[in-house]
Enzyme design. Structure first.
Site, short mmCIF file in Angstrom:
data_model
loop_
_atom_site.label_atom_id
_atom_site.label_comp_id
_atom_site.label_asym_id
_atom_site.label_seq_id
_atom_site.Cartn_x
_atom_site.Cartn_y
_atom_site.Cartn_z
N LEU A 6 6.67 18.72 35.62
CA LEU A 6 7.10 17.56 34.99
C LEU A 6 7.77 17.81 34.11
CD1 LEU A 6 3.20 18.04 34.10
CD2 LEU A 6 4.24 15.25 35.59
N PRO A 7 8.44 16.92 33.61
CA PRO A 7 10.16 17.01 32.78
C PRO A 7 10.24 17.34 31.20
CG PRO A 7 9.58 14.54 32.87
CD PRO A 7 8.69 15.52 33.49
N THR A 11 9.45 23.55 33.10
CA THR A 11 10.58 23.74 32.48
C THR A 11 10.58 23.20 30.72
OG1 THR A 11 12.57 24.57 33.86
CG2 THR A 11 13.01 24.74 31.61
N LYS A 67 13.26 31.96 32.93
CA LYS A 67 14.08 30.69 33.01
C LYS A 67 14.96 30.11 32.20
CE LYS A 67 15.72 26.48 35.27
NZ LYS A 67 14.17 25.68 35.76
N LYS A 117 19.16 19.76 27.67
CA LYS A 117 17.69 20.06 27.11
C LYS A 117 17.59 21.89 27.92
CE LYS A 117 14.02 20.40 30.27
NZ LYS A 117 13.09 20.24 31.28
#
Length: 330
Positions: free
Chosen positions: A80-81, A118, A197, A272
């Site tokens: 998911l975003p 992420t 990450k 982001k």
């Protein structure tokens, strides 16, 4: 079929979030799961669900919600975003994953739930805590990925797994993640996959800016871009961005920069991720000398009309780099 180290291979898999990364991950699962397996999918964009169901009839099955996917699957993946989307998909009391795992009619024993989004580490830990309270027999892991859209398509992405190497579920996790990626790296414990990450993308984003500046500087001095890239590859500046994803068009023919900066990892996503990395750094008390400047570059490039929605290496364009270097300079 070769041994997987898994006593019983679940035949029902769920996948929620079929965007530019999630969709090719499902395609790889559909191609590699044993015959008779089912993949239950859900996304708010109906067209992508339609496409996958049509491409893999009898394998990919449409579901009405995240809860529907969860109730029908033994292993559930989410991609998911942002953190807000993760909270909604997991914690919505009516349609969320948690609603299908808790309650008197749920069948959650032994289920694996893997989030490859992420997001910030705090949100991931909240989701894990809520799942543990309501469904203690369900195992939740953060497993963000690196490798971009091309890696997702080719099945070569790396998974940074939020658990220790001796976790009891490692055989099952590596079995399924290995169908979608080339490497699975256990990073130590809950949320540490995300910490890895964010650290990786922070470094990658800063290197991209430095590579763009160094390439432009050398090129303006009169060095051929290919020669300059070979110098970096042979010297102490060697890095994967320059070697594989060079931001200068034409240096790496398969890189997004050589295709109009199409594909790859969108500049807004890099903004982001660096923002999330800086938030994590502030919570941890880490001093990041380059972070604020780097975030400013990606934020501005994300809003620039000639850079928005393109691969993050488009910062070369944003910084005024010479894209038509193969043509005679005036």
């Amino acid at each position: 079929m070769p041994s997987t180290g898994v006593d019983v291979v679940p035949s029902s898999v769920g996948f929620i979030g079929l965007g530019v990364m999630g969709k090719p991950m499902v395609v790889n699962l559909a191609a590699k799961l044993p015959p008779g397996s089912l993949i239950h999918v859900h996304d708010i964009v109906a067209a992508v669900v339609d496409e996958l169901v049509a491409s893999f009839p009898g394998i990919v099955v449409r579901c009405a919600s995240a809860a529907d996917v969860t109730s029908k699957s033994d292993v559930i993946f989410t991609m998911l975003p942002e953190g807000a989307h993760v909270k909604s998909v997991y914690l919505d009391p009516h349609t969320g994953i948690l609603s299908a795992l808790s309650g008197p009619s749920s069948h959650s024993a032994g289920k694996l739930v893997i989030d490859s989004s992420t997001i910030d580490t705090a949100t991931s830990l909240i989701v894990k805590e809520q799942l543990a309270i309501s469904s203690p027999t369900t195992s939740f892991y953060d497993a963000p990925v690196s490798g971009g859209v091309l890696g997702a398509v080719n099945g070569t992405i790396a998974f940074f797994l939020g658990c220790s190497p001796d976790d009891a579920n490692i055989p099952r996790l590596t079995y399924f993640l290995g169908m979608m990626g080339g490497k699975v790296i256990p990073c130590g414990g809950p949320s540490l996959g995300l910490a890895a990450k964010l650290s990786n993308n922070y470094l990658s984003g800063i290197i991209t800016i430095a590579c763009s500046e160094a390439m432009d500087m050398g090129m303006r001095a009169g060095i051929d871009a290919n020669v300059l890239a070979s110098v970096f590859a042979a010297g102490t500046a060697q890095n994967a961005i320059c070697d594989v994803f060079n931001p200068v068009p034409g240096v790496c023919p398969k890189a997004p920069s050589s295709n109009g900066y199409q594909g790859g990892f969108r500049v807004q996503l890099m903004r982001k991720d660096i923002g999330l990395a800086l938030d994590m750094a502030r919570r941890l008390g880490t001093r990041n000398a380059l972070g604020t400047s780097g975030l400013g570059v990606y934020a501005a490039a994300s809003e620039a009309a000639d850079c928005k929605d393109l691969d993050s290496r488009v910062v070369f364009r944003y910084l005024g780099g010479i894209e038509n270097w193969k043509e005679p300079m005036s």
